[in-house]
Design a protein around this motif. Structure first.
Motif, PDB file in Angstrom:
ATOM      1  N   ASP A 131      41.853  48.496  43.918  1.00 44.73           N
ATOM      2  CA  ASP A 131      42.288  47.292  44.672  1.00 44.73           C
ATOM      3  C   ASP A 131      42.439  47.726  46.077  1.00 44.73           C
ATOM      4  O   ASP A 131      42.387  46.550  46.858  1.00 44.73           O
ATOM      5  CB  ASP A 131      43.853  47.288  43.881  1.00 44.73           C
ATOM      6  CG  ASP A 131      43.817  46.577  42.606  1.00 44.73           C
ATOM      7  OD1 ASP A 131      42.797  45.882  42.072  1.00 44.73           O
ATOM      8  OD2 ASP A 131      44.931  46.744  41.880  1.00 44.73           O
ATOM      9  N   ALA A 132      42.524  48.888  46.506  1.00 42.83           N
ATOM     10  CA  ALA A 132      42.448  49.102  47.904  1.00 42.83           C
ATOM     11  C   ALA A 132      41.129  48.680  48.591  1.00 42.83           C
ATOM     12  O   ALA A 132      41.043  48.395  49.820  1.00 42.83           O
ATOM     13  CB  ALA A 132      43.041  50.611  48.183  1.00 42.83           C
ATOM     14  N   GLN A 133      39.935  48.577  47.846  1.00 43.82           N
ATOM     15  CA  GLN A 133      38.883  48.167  48.268  1.00 43.82           C
ATOM     16  C   GLN A 133      38.449  46.715  48.195  1.00 43.82           C
ATOM     17  O   GLN A 133      37.834  46.071  49.070  1.00 43.82           O
ATOM     18  CB  GLN A 133      37.787  48.998  47.380  1.00 43.82           C
ATOM     19  CG  GLN A 133      37.705  50.548  47.674  1.00 43.82           C
ATOM     20  CD  GLN A 133      37.296  50.824  49.141  1.00 43.82           C
ATOM     21  OE1 GLN A 133      36.565  50.352  49.940  1.00 43.82           O
ATOM     22  NE2 GLN A 133      37.928  51.968  49.489  1.00 43.82           N
ATOM     23  N   GLY A 134      39.398  46.030  47.278  1.00 43.93           N
ATOM     24  CA  GLY A 134      39.152  44.729  47.095  1.00 43.93           C
ATOM     25  C   GLY A 134      37.985  44.185  46.529  1.00 43.93           C
ATOM     26  O   GLY A 134      37.248  44.958  46.024  1.00 43.93           O
ATOM     27  N   GLU A 135      37.395  42.954  47.114  1.00 41.69           N
ATOM     28  CA  GLU A 135      36.069  42.458  46.710  1.00 41.69           C
ATOM     29  C   GLU A 135      35.230  42.770  47.855  1.00 41.69           C
ATOM     30  O   GLU A 135      34.201  42.095  48.193  1.00 41.69           O
ATOM     31  CB  GLU A 135      36.398  40.840  46.649  1.00 41.69           C
ATOM     32  CG  GLU A 135      37.127  40.726  45.261  1.00 41.69           C
ATOM     33  CD  GLU A 135      37.291  39.070  44.937  1.00 41.69           C
ATOM     34  OE1 GLU A 135      36.740  38.311  45.855  1.00 41.69           O
ATOM     35  OE2 GLU A 135      38.132  38.886  44.064  1.00 41.69           O
TER      36      GLU A 135
END
Length: 417
Positions: free
Chosen positions: A187-191
């Protein structure tokens, strides 16, 4: 030895650990010019799952060469390539309900990985690829950028951008904690990610295996965020963990799969990049290579699929032997006061607290007639990769030699339990 020491580059490595001149090989044995035999628990770093010079694979190869079959074919249509593709579809893809396009990217595993990275970036329009700590994916620049080992990365001599490190499954976590930690990191990287690439069992990283629930969470997150999931099955595919693909136990469907090493069945250079049909957006010639059509490898690969993957017997045998090897290594660890071994199928690691001890055990094993290598970030484990086709008595003998090598090494070091 003079010719090797004076002519060959200092980059050579395995020959330093095994200082002899090998001449012939059969099954699970290598022989040197003095006629001495070694049991091979290295198997070409996983490229010889079916042993050396398997007689039926050799017969198919010699027959093909004797008929002046095409050797070098680039990406032209040939009978040998067509036969391989038919066998691969019939014996590997269809029984597993899989639908993939097959790309021949070049002769080695890193070629398969480079093609996967390029394709993922082309499909998504994004640059960054996520990879996991302790990962190893190859020695070319793209593959090095998603390899965690700092020594190997430093060999690039240039920055290795557009990648993001992620935490690998930690066996100290329970299932819920492992999944939560992975999701938080993703989630820290996201899309921003084009893809994430994973080895379900890290071979060079020290034989670290992910649990199925962790792999399913990775696949779920990637699908939800339109990030491509790439499984690097270069060393762990072709039955090394039991099933043909190492991810089958988890029930996931990767977007891209990288295969090499034992896909040819005979140790011949060959690699595949498998992609879901919707991802096959290559323009003709957009990714190519002079030796992507090595037809002798197609011949032995097709025959290997017929011999070993027409039913479930090979996978079942490997699964049964995994239990045997695990019991033997746990007894060795208990007897000598070592940490718990780890492995899956017929890839196993015996860890040592002192990396130098693992290297010494391998050297002692060599002296006793067994070839094993080290693995891990600091070469801290003894890694076992016996041929899948090894005879029971040979497997038992090799495990006994390893146990004796551990005992002799610890005794010599004054560390015997």
């Amino acid at each position: 030895m003079f010719i090797f020491e004076t002519m060959e580059s200092e980059v050579r490595s395995y020959s330093r650990a095994w200082p002899t001149v090998f001449t012939t090989a059969r099954g699970a044995h290598l022989y040197d010019e003095n006629g001495r035999a070694w049991l091979d628990f290295f198997a070409g770093a996983g490229a010889l799952n079916y042993g050396h010079n398997h007689p039926e694979l050799k017969e198919a190869l010699l027959d093909y060469l004797g008929r002046d079959g095409i050797t070098h074919g680039l990406d032209m249509h040939t009978v040998a390539k067509g036969a391989f593709l038919e066998r691969f579809r019939e014996l590997v893809l269809l029984p597993r309900g899989l639908d993939y396009r097959v790309q021949f990217p070049g002769p080695t595993g890193t070629n398969a990985v480079e093609a996967a990275l390029k394709l993922a970036r082309k499909v998504t329009g994004r640059r960054t690829v996520g990879y996991f700590d302790r990962a190893f994916h190859g020695m070319t620049l793209g593959s090095l950028a998603i390899t965690a080992n700092p020594t190997k990365r430093a060999g690039a001599g240039v920055p290795l951008p557009h990648t993001a490190p992620l935490p690998y499954d930690d066996p100290r976590d329970d299932d819920a904690s492992a999944v939560a930690r992975l999701a938080q990191a993703l989630d820290a990287q996201g899309e921003s990610l084009a893809a994430v690439i994973v080895e379900t069992v890290q071979g060079e990283g020290g034989v670290n295996a992910v649990r199925p629930v962790w792999l399913r969470e990775l696949a779920r997150w990637a699908s939800q965020h339109d990030v491509l999931l790439v499984v690097d099955d270069v060393q762990m595919g072709c039955g090394r963990t039991g099933p043909f693909f190492s991810f089958e136990e988890a029930g996931i469907l990767p977007d891209i799969i990288c295969l090499s090493k034992s896909i040819s069945g005979y140790g011949l250079p060959m690699a595949l990049t498998l992609m879901k049909p919707t991802l096959d957006v290559w323009k003709p010639g957009e990714h190519n290579g002079t030796f992507r059509g090595y037809n002798p490898a197609f011949v032995t690969a097709a025959r290997a699929l017929e011999l070993f993957w027409s039913d479930h017997s090979q996978a079942s045998q490997t699964t049964q032997r995994a239990q045997w090897v695990g019991r033997s290594l746990r007894e060795t660890a208990r007897r000598h006061g070592l940490r718990e071994p780890r492995g899956r199928g017929l890839v196993w690691a015996l860890p040592f607290d002192e990396p130098a001890m693992a290297r010494r055990v391998c050297a002692t094993a060599y002296g006793l007639g067994l070839l094993v290598e080290t693995a891990g970030l600091h070469d801290e484990v003894v890694k076992l990769l016996p041929p899948l086709t090894i005879a029971d008595d040979e497997l038992a003998k090799g495990l006994t030699i390893l146990d004796n090598a551990v005992g002799a090494t610890l005794k010599h070091s004054g560390l015997a339990a």
